[in-house]
Design a protein around this motif. Sequence first.
Motif: not given
Length: 375
Positions: A84-89, A212-214, A221-223, A249-254
């Motif tokens: 599951i993906a979230g707006n930051g953990s 992805l924050s650290k 970005l918040r993922l 975020t979906q695109k850049l995190a990918l």
Amino acid sequence: MKPYCRPDIAAMAGYTPGEQPRDRRYIKLNTNENPYPPSPAVRDALSTFTPDDLRLYPDPLALELRRQAARTTNNKQLTEDWVIAGNGSDDLLTIAVRTFVGQEQALAYPDPTYSLYPVLAQLQGAQTRPIPLDQNFELPPNFTHYTTDARLLFIARPNAPTGNSFDMQRMQQVCNDFPGIVWIDEAYADFADNNCLELVDRHPNVVVSRTLSKSYSLAGLRLGLAYANPRLINEMMKVKDSYNVNMLTQKLALAALGDTDWMQRNSQRIRATREHIGKELRSLGFHVQPSQANFIFTQPPLPAVEYLRQLRQEGILVRHFPGERTGNYVRITIGTDDDMAQLLQVTARILQDSPKTKRETARCPAAALKTKPTT
Ligand SMILES: *Cc1c(COP(=O)(O)O)cnc(C)c1O
């Protein structure tokens, strides 16, 4: 004034994030951000992003991103329905409390740890079960005895703000013994020697979360991502906001997840700097906790708040956590080698100027415990 608000909300303090100063340039070692830039693949993805697409809602299931997140684990067992993906953990932690802990039920967590956990319980009208860590901030022998009535147990591994990582066999034991959900918050796992991801295959009650924050240098970005048995993922999918991960975020995190090599190289650099700075601070008389994260937790040989104040004057921010167990320490995020050379130089100067008597009282246990006796 008429009380418009829920009384429990009015009574609570709320979470205090680390400072993001705008007044001047600081060497920012206070919020565990990564000093190195994210993968060039992120910049490329950004440059091909079409603003026109923002007319549409993002994929509510974030399918492509979850598929990639599953792939990066290198575990064939884990497909997108395990993610599951979230707006930051932090978003995922909120979803966890709302999914697994009813009002009046209990959330357990080691103490000290990430200070957001009790806040999430308060927001839910739930009870808290803080379980004291031992002298060395390790899990005590009878850890799960304390927690039998809790529905959810948050364990940050490596722990924050202490930086140590709990023994793997103890973690397996906790996953076996604990009757509710064990949520292993692996925000710092990419800086550690090992992680608990394989436990999600073996235990239907275990969730492992990442961010992805650290390690990926993408705090802005918040993922966040969580891995668990699809039966748990399905329940959490009902609770999340429909569009909790935005299109950009979906695109850049990918793109970021497609370049794990970049992340690994940065993490390796940070780990090397961490070992170096630990040695240097010890030689200056600091007590340094063993760290598996991108920060160190350390007791300076002068009062912690005094050290913090003087560093700030010199343009360096670190973090302090008041409280009887953490109040004598500061948490220092690992920056670039240049940042850390500055920190050492300034620290040496501060120590030279600090009167000896002050230094000696800094670590006197009686002074530290003045407010409350330990349990
Ligand atoms: C930083 C941190 C988080 C939050 O990460 P985000 O993905 O930025 O929300 C969660 N847990 C711990 C222990 C952290 O230190």
